[in-house]
Write a protein that holds these residues in place. Structure first.
Motif, PDB file in Angstrom:
ATOM      1  N   THR A 208       0.828  -1.207   0.000  1.00  0.00           N
ATOM      2  CA  THR A 208       0.000   0.000   0.000  1.00  0.00           C
ATOM      3  C   THR A 208       0.858   1.250   0.000  1.00  0.00           C
ATOM      4  OG1 THR A 208      -1.848  -1.090   1.125  1.00  0.00           O
ATOM      5  CG2 THR A 208      -1.703   1.305   1.349  1.00  0.00           C
ATOM      6  N   LEU A 209       1.904   1.258   0.819  1.00  0.00           N
ATOM      7  CA  LEU A 209       2.808   2.407   0.877  1.00  0.00           C
ATOM      8  C   LEU A 209       3.460   2.662  -0.479  1.00  0.00           C
ATOM      9  CD1 LEU A 209       4.228   4.613   2.502  1.00  0.00           C
ATOM     10  CD2 LEU A 209       5.952   2.918   3.167  1.00  0.00           C
ATOM     11  N   LYS A 210       3.836   1.586  -1.177  1.00  0.00           N
ATOM     12  CA  LYS A 210       4.456   1.753  -2.498  1.00  0.00           C
ATOM     13  C   LYS A 210       3.476   2.384  -3.485  1.00  0.00           C
ATOM     14  CE  LYS A 210       7.973  -1.871  -2.196  1.00  0.00           C
ATOM     15  NZ  LYS A 210       8.493  -3.137  -2.772  1.00  0.00           N
ATOM     16  N   ILE A 211       2.205   1.964  -3.427  1.00  0.00           N
ATOM     17  CA  ILE A 211       1.200   2.543  -4.314  1.00  0.00           C
ATOM     18  C   ILE A 211       1.010   4.026  -3.987  1.00  0.00           C
ATOM     19  CG2 ILE A 211      -1.227   2.516  -4.992  1.00  0.00           C
ATOM     20  CD1 ILE A 211       0.180   0.102  -6.104  1.00  0.00           C
ATOM     21  N   GLU A 212       0.942   4.355  -2.701  1.00  0.00           N
ATOM     22  CA  GLU A 212       0.749   5.755  -2.306  1.00  0.00           C
ATOM     23  C   GLU A 212       1.930   6.614  -2.750  1.00  0.00           C
ATOM     24  OE1 GLU A 212      -0.151   6.052   1.828  1.00  0.00           O
ATOM     25  OE2 GLU A 212      -1.977   4.849   1.683  1.00  0.00           O
ATOM     26  N   GLU A 213       3.158   6.104  -2.576  1.00  0.00           N
ATOM     27  CA  GLU A 213       4.336   6.849  -3.021  1.00  0.00           C
ATOM     28  C   GLU A 213       4.299   7.058  -4.525  1.00  0.00           C
ATOM     29  OE1 GLU A 213       7.469   4.402  -1.530  1.00  0.00           O
ATOM     30  OE2 GLU A 213       7.547   5.417   0.424  1.00  0.00           O
ATOM     31  N   LEU A 214       3.860   6.035  -5.238  1.00  0.00           N
ATOM     32  CA  LEU A 214       3.744   6.125  -6.692  1.00  0.00           C
ATOM     33  C   LEU A 214       2.757   7.224  -7.085  1.00  0.00           C
ATOM     34  CD1 LEU A 214       3.602   5.185  -9.680  1.00  0.00           C
ATOM     35  CD2 LEU A 214       2.163   3.296  -8.921  1.00  0.00           C
ATOM     36  N   LEU A 215       1.601   7.284  -6.427  1.00  0.00           N
ATOM     37  CA  LEU A 215       0.596   8.277  -6.782  1.00  0.00           C
ATOM     38  C   LEU A 215       1.096   9.696  -6.516  1.00  0.00           C
ATOM     39  CD1 LEU A 215      -2.663   6.506  -5.564  1.00  0.00           C
ATOM     40  CD2 LEU A 215      -1.661   6.542  -7.857  1.00  0.00           C
ATOM     41  N   PHE A 216       1.850   9.867  -5.442  1.00  0.00           N
ATOM     42  CA  PHE A 216       2.463  11.172  -5.183  1.00  0.00           C
ATOM     43  C   PHE A 216       3.363  11.581  -6.347  1.00  0.00           C
ATOM     44  CE2 PHE A 216       1.779  10.855  -0.452  1.00  0.00           C
ATOM     45  CZ  PHE A 216       1.183  12.087  -0.306  1.00  0.00           C
ATOM     46  N   GLN A 217       4.113  10.611  -6.869  1.00  0.00           N
ATOM     47  CA  GLN A 217       5.113  10.907  -7.886  1.00  0.00           C
ATOM     48  C   GLN A 217       4.514  11.188  -9.257  1.00  0.00           C
ATOM     49  OE1 GLN A 217       7.687   7.503  -7.651  1.00  0.00           O
ATOM     50  NE2 GLN A 217       8.394   8.015  -5.587  1.00  0.00           N
ATOM     51  N   ILE A 218       3.348  10.623  -9.553  1.00  0.00           N
ATOM     52  CA  ILE A 218       2.813  10.761 -10.914  1.00  0.00           C
ATOM     53  C   ILE A 218       1.752  11.843 -11.057  1.00  0.00           C
ATOM     54  CG2 ILE A 218       3.344   8.362 -11.499  1.00  0.00           C
ATOM     55  CD1 ILE A 218       0.335   7.740 -11.205  1.00  0.00           C
ATOM     56  N   LYS A 219       1.404  12.519  -9.966  1.00  0.00           N
ATOM     57  CA  LYS A 219       0.335  13.505 -10.115  1.00  0.00           C
ATOM     58  C   LYS A 219       0.779  14.728 -10.908  1.00  0.00           C
ATOM     59  CE  LYS A 219       0.623  16.029  -5.680  1.00  0.00           C
ATOM     60  NZ  LYS A 219      -0.155  16.411  -4.488  1.00  0.00           N
ATOM     61  N   ASP A 220       2.084  14.867 -11.166  1.00  0.00           N
ATOM     62  CA  ASP A 220       2.520  15.959 -12.025  1.00  0.00           C
ATOM     63  C   ASP A 220       2.269  15.656 -13.498  1.00  0.00           C
ATOM     64  OD1 ASP A 220       4.440  13.941 -12.014  1.00  0.00           O
ATOM     65  OD2 ASP A 220       6.059  15.316 -12.561  1.00  0.00           O
ATOM     66  N   ILE A 221       1.976  14.378 -13.826  1.00  0.00           N
ATOM     67  CA  ILE A 221       1.720  14.023 -15.226  1.00  0.00           C
ATOM     68  C   ILE A 221       0.268  13.614 -15.470  1.00  0.00           C
ATOM     69  CG2 ILE A 221       4.111  13.337 -15.660  1.00  0.00           C
ATOM     70  CD1 ILE A 221       3.134  10.393 -15.488  1.00  0.00           C
ATOM     71  N   THR A 222      -0.506  13.414 -14.420  1.00  0.00           N
ATOM     72  CA  THR A 222      -1.907  13.024 -14.605  1.00  0.00           C
ATOM     73  C   THR A 222      -2.734  13.451 -13.396  1.00  0.00           C
ATOM     74  OG1 THR A 222      -3.369  11.169 -15.187  1.00  0.00           O
ATOM     75  CG2 THR A 222      -1.652  10.721 -13.569  1.00  0.00           C
ATOM     76  N   THR A 223      -4.002  13.690 -13.617  1.00  0.00           N
ATOM     77  CA  THR A 223      -4.936  14.015 -12.542  1.00  0.00           C
ATOM     78  C   THR A 223      -5.441  12.703 -11.940  1.00  0.00           C
ATOM     79  OG1 THR A 223      -5.601  16.052 -13.649  1.00  0.00           O
ATOM     80  CG2 THR A 223      -7.145  15.128 -12.037  1.00  0.00           C
ATOM     81  N   ILE A 224      -5.431  12.613 -10.620  1.00  0.00           N
ATOM     82  CA  ILE A 224      -5.751  11.352  -9.942  1.00  0.00           C
ATOM     83  C   ILE A 224      -7.026  11.498  -9.120  1.00  0.00           C
ATOM     84  CG2 ILE A 224      -4.954   9.694  -8.199  1.00  0.00           C
ATOM     85  CD1 ILE A 224      -2.070  10.474  -9.061  1.00  0.00           C
ATOM     86  N   VAL A 225      -7.926  10.528  -9.297  1.00  0.00           N
ATOM     87  CA  VAL A 225      -9.141  10.448  -8.471  1.00  0.00           C
ATOM     88  C   VAL A 225      -9.193   9.045  -7.885  1.00  0.00           C
ATOM     89  CG1 VAL A 225     -11.630  10.775  -8.358  1.00  0.00           C
ATOM     90  CG2 VAL A 225     -10.291  12.015 -10.092  1.00  0.00           C
ATOM     91  N   ILE A 226      -9.277   8.963  -6.569  1.00  0.00           N
ATOM     92  CA  ILE A 226      -9.220   7.663  -5.890  1.00  0.00           C
ATOM     93  C   ILE A 226     -10.414   7.497  -4.955  1.00  0.00           C
ATOM     94  CG2 ILE A 226      -7.665   8.640  -4.138  1.00  0.00           C
ATOM     95  CD1 ILE A 226      -6.418   5.846  -3.839  1.00  0.00           C
TER      96      ILE A 226
END
Length: 276
Positions: A208-226
């Motif tokens: 879960t932590l790895k997924i959360e870290e990933l989402l932090f890193q990619i929000k500069d290239i895509t808009t995220i809705v979870i």
């Protein structure tokens, strides 16, 4: 979990929302806007007059008890609900100020990717899973596909773990790796929006932590809705949070305000554990 009688009581006491979403910060770009969206499964109404704004390149979380409509609304944003018979949607939903419901559905799903609760890698190799969307969209040149696969796996923080076994079946990966593979597959076609429906519910805390870290890193290239049942995850991850209950959007605001100083009693009751 509240009893049906308690839930009905809360539903009856819900103050009608104004229909006006919170104003974005000055200069904030909006990626998706919804106005008075209603959704029906046959005669059953699942969503009531949903109006909200999704800012670009931010993480927006939807929270609320099971069956409150948050996943239904998420699937409406890439028209996945159209795969279900006898459903209909009313209202306005725009992507970059374009009417999402009148766009070509293939184009919608390329621009608005989705990752589901249960990881669903295709019965293919790791490489072919990530390359799938590229090939479907007509990209055949092997050098371009290979570069895109590598970039997507790096963005999904998976490259170092799989770079020497790209021709192995995706089913050989762990659950957390499979979910990151699904995110890499979605990212390969460079979606403008990435929707995630409970992406960590079946994962251990480390994955879960790895997924959360990933989402932090990619929000500069895509808009995220979870969509998440994990309120701690929403508090850690999201810039904005919306609380759904009984098919209604009760409140949406910056995450800190939702958890520390909500404007609606129903929101306060939910985030403090009084119901739901």
């Amino acid at each position: 979990m509240a009893s049906p009688q308690q839930q009905q009581s809360v539903k009856d006491s819900v103050t009608e929302t104004s229909g006006n979403p919170p104003a974005p910060k000055p200069g904030a770009a909006l990626k998706l806007t919804a106005r008075d969206v209603n959704f029906f499964y046959g005669a059953f109404q699942a969503l009531y007059d949903i109006s909200l704004d999704i800012p670009a390149n931010k993480v927006t979380a939807f929270i609320g008890p099971s069956g409150c409509g948050k996943s239904t609304f998420l699937r409406t944003m890439n028209r996945m609900n159209e795969t279900i018979r006898n459903t209909r949607v009313e209202g306005e939903l725009k992507l970059d100020n374009e009417d999402l419901f009148s766009m070509d559905v293939t184009d919608v799903r390329r621009r608005v990717g989705m990752v589901f609760q249960k990881s669903n890698p295709f019965p293919k190799t790791i490489f072919d899973n990530v390359a799938y969307g590229l090939r479907v969209n007509g990209i055949k040149k092997s050098s371009i596909v290979s570069a895109a696969v590598e970039q997507s796996l790096k963005r999904a923080a998976l490259w170092n773990e799989v770079k020497d076994k790209l021709q192995k079946p995706a089913s050989a990966l762990s659950g957390g790796q499979q979910q990151r593979l699904c995110i890499a597959r979605a990212l390969a076609v460079e979606p403008e929006v990435l929707l995630l429906d409970e992406p960590c519910s079946a994962l251990d805390p480390i994955a879960t932590l790895k997924i959360e870290e990933l989402l932090f890193q990619i929000k500069d290239i895509t808009t995220i809705v979870i969509v998440t049942h994990n309120m701690q995850q929403a508090a850690r991850l999201a810039d904005f949070t919306g609380f759904f209950f009984m098919g209604k959007l009760i409140e949406m605001d910056v995450t800190k305000k939702i958890f520390q100083n909500p404007g609606k009693k129903e929101t306060e009751d939910y985030v403090t554990g009084r119901f739901g």
